[in-house]
Design a protein around this motif. Structure first.
Motif, short mmCIF file in Angstrom:
data_model
loop_
_atom_site.label_atom_id
_atom_site.label_comp_id
_atom_site.label_asym_id
_atom_site.label_seq_id
_atom_site.Cartn_x
_atom_site.Cartn_y
_atom_site.Cartn_z
N TYR A 1 -5.10 -1.39 -7.23
CA TYR A 1 -6.34 -0.80 -6.74
C TYR A 1 -6.09 0.66 -6.33
CZ TYR A 1 -7.75 -5.71 -6.13
OH TYR A 1 -8.03 -7.01 -6.33
N GLU A 2 -7.15 1.45 -6.38
CA GLU A 2 -7.14 2.83 -5.86
C GLU A 2 -8.20 2.93 -4.77
OE1 GLU A 2 -7.92 7.48 -7.22
OE2 GLU A 2 -7.99 5.85 -8.69
N GLN A 3 -7.83 3.56 -3.65
CA GLN A 3 -8.77 3.70 -2.55
C GLN A 3 -9.62 4.96 -2.73
OE1 GLN A 3 -7.21 4.31 1.43
NE2 GLN A 3 -8.74 2.90 2.27
N TRP B 1 -11.89 0.03 -2.05
CA TRP B 1 -10.87 -0.16 -3.07
C TRP B 1 -11.52 -0.44 -4.42
CZ3 TRP B 1 -6.02 1.09 -1.97
CH2 TRP B 1 -5.58 1.04 -0.64
N HIS B 2 -11.00 0.21 -5.47
CA HIS B 2 -11.50 0.03 -6.83
C HIS B 2 -10.36 -0.47 -7.73
CE1 HIS B 2 -15.48 2.13 -6.54
NE2 HIS B 2 -14.91 2.49 -5.40
N VAL C 1 0.87 -1.18 0.00
CA VAL C 1 0.00 0.00 0.00
C VAL C 1 0.90 1.23 0.00
CG1 VAL C 1 -1.81 1.26 1.22
CG2 VAL C 1 -1.81 -1.25 1.22
N TYR D 1 -2.91 3.87 -3.08
CA TYR D 1 -3.03 2.75 -3.99
C TYR D 1 -2.59 1.46 -3.29
CZ TYR D 1 -3.09 6.50 -7.46
OH TYR D 1 -3.40 7.62 -8.17
N LYS D 2 -3.00 0.34 -3.86
CA LYS D 2 -2.60 -0.97 -3.35
C LYS D 2 -2.22 -1.86 -4.54
CE LYS D 2 -5.78 -3.78 -1.76
NZ LYS D 2 -6.78 -4.38 -0.85
#
Length: 975
Positions: free
Chosen positions: A114-116, A121-122, A83, A91-92
């Motif tokens: 992913y973007e938080q 998370w998306h 992360v 982001y992850k």
């Protein structure tokens, strides 16, 4: 870019799941250490960061479905998750690799980004190529930049500082990706050499072009025109020869056809004679067949009369058979009605008994007596079941026992729940007592751990100050406290005292942790048990309310609930079985009563059907006698017909005779037609033979005229040629032409035509050769013109590249690379001096210009000595470290480019530093973290580092080659 969290699962020695939260308040100071023995897996933490972001590590560049050198050997999968924040967003990045049971040892690696956002998370990327592109776009760092600007893996600080000018150029080129200038320089050199080589090759090609002279070209054109004229004449002569040959062949064919017509005429005359004889025979056969038809017609008239009588008799027999079948059917139906009544009164009787009943007298009385006995038995059975039912219910109603059973089914589990509730209250009391004892033991353990910690810290401080105490002298002030009396001067602490204090502190901490775990476990059990007590209490209340609605059980002792419930359920079960039996008995009684009531009527019906069957049997016997007489009459008629016409069919025989007559007539007509056709064929052949003779005479005159003209033209063929093949073919033709006689000969004409065709082919071949020579010469002239133009252009281009090569080109690319390195070196010094000013105000890095052949030599300006320039080799160890660190951080910033670097990991950079330099290095990094807000992680196995950095992530070895993590923000679940 700032790293906030790392998740490691089943990578190298870290079997299990481990999470490191770098946002924990413990990391607010900016500096922390990852420590542990060599080989425990410290660098695995950095591997996991790289793996999550880029799918590879500095040590392992390839992970596929065939290999994975990072996954723990006992695990089925590995996972790395990072992360991070970049450009104000969180982001992850996730990496997962699994083993496979198929033909390949592993499945394809999965990577996701992913973007938080506010709702969670998306997913931004789920494919490897897409993720690589987005990581670079978001962070501004590709893999090589990341490993040079955020992770200084196994970086030796003094490497750049201590290198000579050549080695420093290589390091600078590798770190800052300046090898492009070397490639440009080498490319310019190669391009220049390529133009020179191409120009030489072009000159060689121009020298190889050969052209013929204008005089030779004119001679060839004249020869070509003469060959064209000769070919036209010779082709026309060849056509005349082939025409004569064709006319001669046509004449021979006409003569052959006339001969064939003559031969055919004899055959046709014989065929006319044969056809006329066959026509006469067919007419005689037709007359005989007419006589046969007349005799057959008389016989068939008698046969058809007999056939009509036989058919009438067959119809009479069929009528009688139909009436007999109907009467037999009526007899069976009457007997079936009687049998149905017998089965009604005697359902289990055998077939022989039914036959005896049918034949016996006094049948009605027998039926009545049997029905009476069955009725009395059914009534007795039903009464017995009623008495047994009253006894089973104990003189009470069924509803009573149903209410009682329902109430007891509620009371039994309520009683059991009450007993369980009492046991849980007892157990929770014991657990609370245990919890209080553990709390008291924990307080004592906390106190013990505090004392052990003080002893351990005192022993550690005493160990650190042992060297300083050696220099203390009474009367001289202590540099730390200022005291002049030193009672402990010269005293040293034994290693066993320090180890004992450390072991005591570790044991106290272990007991403290164990008691805390026990307290949490006891509290968890108390909470769980209290929840179960609440649930059980609520269930008892619900059951008690249901029992009150049912009116209670009437039981005084709770222990007898089970026995009472079993008794009530047994009574209801027996009652249900008796009711089923009673229904069957009632049905049986009703059936017996119905049979007894219908005995007289059934006896009358039986008698009626028995009389009807007997009357029909008498009629049936009469019908059978009538059928026998009709059958004898029909048989006599059949014998008479057989004697007259056997078993033949009249219509078929009539058709056969007519067909034979018709065939004889057709044969007669066919013979007549054949005779006429043979006559027409003979006449036609005579006309064709006369026409062929006329055509042959005309063809003979035309051939003689054409042949005379061809002989004249052949004798006029004369010309000369230098070509040997043409001369040879001409001689061959002239030799053949001399064999042409006064009369046309097809063989001689064919030979002359073939020889002339060979001559024409030779002339065409020579003409083609001349045409190709002229065409090639024209193409060569045009190509030479184009090559001269290309040579001029090549020379102009070469002149430009020679100028550029003189400026920056070299075979090894060093010329342009040195220029770029010099500029980049100045930029690096500016970047490093910005860092150095924050670390120390004494030194400024400058270029050493004393040797122009070595443009990348380093020196320092000492501001404490009026800016004196000093070589870097004269710096002390601590000074060298500070300068090297400034250069390393400067190189890191340059490698990062436009990306902001808020996290820095330094792997194994301090092993060679002594204690004083170690302290200076750590103070420098602490200051950098505090001033710049960077998070700096130092990875090292050096024991002294543990004592100087308070925030530590420690790797501890376990059995089987595994390891685990401990430290602030660390969640460990070893596998």
């Amino acid at each position: 870019m700032r790293i906030e969290k790392a998740v490691i699962e089943n990578i190298n020695s870290l079997a299990g799941r481990f999470e490191i939260d770098l946002c924990d308040p413990a990391y607010a100071g900016g500096l922390f250490a990852i420590v542990g023995p060599s080989g425990a897996g410290k660098t695995t933490v950095l591997d996991a960061l790289c793996l999550a972001l880029y799918g590879k590590t500095p040590r392992v560049s390839s992970i596929s479905d065939m290999q994975d050198e990072l996954m723990n050997k006992n695990a089925q999968y590995c996972l790395a998750e990072t992360v991070f924040t970049a450009r104000g967003k969180r982001y992850k990045a996730v990496f997962v690799h699994e083993r496979s049971k198929g033909s390949k040892p592993y499945r394809a690696a999965k990577r996701e980004l992913y973007e938080q956002k506010a709702d969670g998370w998306h997913v931004l990327a789920a494919r490897i190529r897409e993720m690589d592109e987005m990581i670079v776009e978001i962070t501004g760092l590709d893999f090589s930049r990341f490993t040079r600007s955020i992770m200084l893996a196994q970086f030796r600080f003094a490497e750049f500082l201590q290198a000579d000018s050549t080695a420093r150029a290589e390091i600078l080129e590798k770190i800052t990706e300046m090898d492009i200038y070397r490639r440009i320089s080498a490319a310019v050199y190669r391009k220049t050499k390529l133009f020179e080589q191409e120009l030489k090759i072009l000159g060689t090609r121009m020298g190889e072009v050969k052209l013929i002279s204008s005089e030779q070209e004119n001679l060839l054109e004249d020869e070509q025109r003469q060959l064209v004229l000769q070919a036209e004449n010779h082709t026309a002569l060849g056509a005349s020869l082939r025409s004569c040959e064709s006319k001669a062949a046509a004449l021979a064919a006409l003569k052959e056809k006339h001969l064939q017509y003559s031969q055919a005429q004899r055959v046709l005359d014989e065929a006319v004679k044969n056809a006329q004889e066959k026509q006469k025979e067919a007419a005689q056969l037709f007359e005989k067949q007419q006589e046969v038809q007349d005799a057959t017609a008389t016989l068939l008239k008698q046969v058809r009369a007999l056939d009509l009588k036989i058919q009438a008799q067959d119809r009479e027999i069929a009528r009688i058979d139909l009436e007999c079948d109907e009467e037999k059917k009526q007899i069976r139906e009457n007997k079936s009605r009687i049998l149905d009544i017998f089965k009604k009164h005697f359902p289990q009787a055998p077939a022989d008994e039914y036959k005896m009943l049918y034949e016996s007298a006094g049948l009605g009385e027998k039926l009545k007596q049997n029905a009476k006995i069955e009725l009395e038995q059914a009534k007795a059975q039903a009464q017995a079941i009623r008495l047994e039912t009253d006894s089973t219910l104990m003189q009470k109603e069924q509803a009573y026992w149903q209410r009682r059973t329902a109430a007891l089914r509620v009371a039994v589990p309520m009683y059991e729940a009450t007993q369980a509730l009492e046991n849980m209250h007892s157990e929770i009391g014991k657990l609370k007592e245990l919890h209080n004892q553990l709390m008291a033991q924990s307080a004592a353990a906390d106190k013990e751990a505090g004392m052990a910690k003080q002893s351990y810290e005192h022993a550690m401080l005493d160990s650190r100050l042992a060297e300083e105490r050696k220099d203390l002298k009474d009367g001289q002030p202590c540099p730390l406290c200022g005291a002049q009396h030193h009672p402990y001067a010269g005293k040293t602490q034994s290693d066993s005292t320090f180890i004992e204090a450390k072991n005591t502190y570790d044991a106290a901490c272990g007991r403290q942790q164990h008691l805390r775990s026990c307290i949490i476990e006891a509290q968890t059990r108390i909470d769980d048990l209290q929840k179960r007590i609440d649930e059980k209490t609520q269930a008892i209340k619900i059951q008690n309310a249901a029992l009150e609605k049912l009116g209670g059980t009437g039981q005084t002792q709770a222990g007898s609930f089970d026995k009472a419930l079993e008794e009530a359920e047994n009574i209801l079960s027996k009652y249900s079985a008796l009711q089923a039996r009673l229904r069957k008995a009632a049905e049986k009684e009703a059936a017996a009563l119905a049979r007894f009531s219908s005995v007289d009527k059934d006896a009358e019906v039986i008698e009626m059907h028995r009389k009807m069957a007997d009357n029909i049997a008498v009629r049936l016997q009469s019908r059978e006698q009538e059928r026998l007489a009709a059958a004898k009459s029909c048989e006599a008629l059949r014998e008479e017909r057989h004697t007259l016409f056997e078993n033949k069919d009249a219509d078929a025989e009539e058709e056969a005779v007519f067909a034979r007559l018709k065939q004889a007539q057709a044969n007669m007509e066919a013979g007549r037609e054949a005779a006429e056709q043979a006559r027409r064929e003979a006449d036609k052949n005579l006309a064709s033979m006369a026409r062929t003779k006329s055509d042959a005479d005309e063809q003979q005159a035309q051939l003689e005229k054409a042949y005379a003209a061809v002989c004249s033209e052949t004798a006029a063929v004369r010309f000369d040629s230098d070509d040997e093949d043409i001369s040879s073919k001409l001689a061959s033709f002239m030799d053949t032409a001399q064999r042409l006689g006064t009369q046309p000969q097809p063989t001689a004409l064919n030979a002359a035509a073939k020889a002339l065709a060979q001559l024409v082919l030779a002339e065409e071949a020579r003409r083609a050769v001349i045409g190709q020579i002229l065409k090639t010469n024209a193409q060569s002239r045009q190509a030479l013109k184009a090559m001269k133009k290309e040579e001029a252009e090549q020379k102009r281009s070469l002149k430009k590249w020679e100028k550029l090569n003189a400026l920056i080109g070299s075979a090894d690319g060093a010329k342009f690379s040195r220029m770029a390195q010099s500029i980049t070196f100045d930029a690096l010094l500016a970047q490093a001096n910005m860092v150095l000013r924050r670390l120390s105000d004494r030194y400024i890095l400058v270029r050493d210009k004393t040797n122009p052949q070595k443009p990348l030599e380093l020196a320092v300006a000492d501001t404490y000595q009026a800016g004196e320039i000093r070589p870097v080799v004269n710096l002390s160890g601590g000074e060298s470290f500070i300068v090297s660190l400034a250069l390393a951080l400067g190189l890191s910033e340059m490698s990062a480019g436009a990306a902001r670097i808020d996290s820095l990991f330094i792997d194994e950079g301090f092993a060679s530093l002594d204690e004083a330099y170690m302290e200076a290095a750590l103070q420098t990094l602490c200051a950098l973290g505090a001033r710049e807000g960077k998070l700096i992680g130092v990875i090292s196995h050096v024991e002294a580092l543990k004592e100087r950095i308070d925030v530590q992530i420690e790797l501890r070895r376990l059995s089987g080659g595994r390891a685990t993590l401990h430290g602030p923000g660390v969640t460990a679940k070893p596998g």
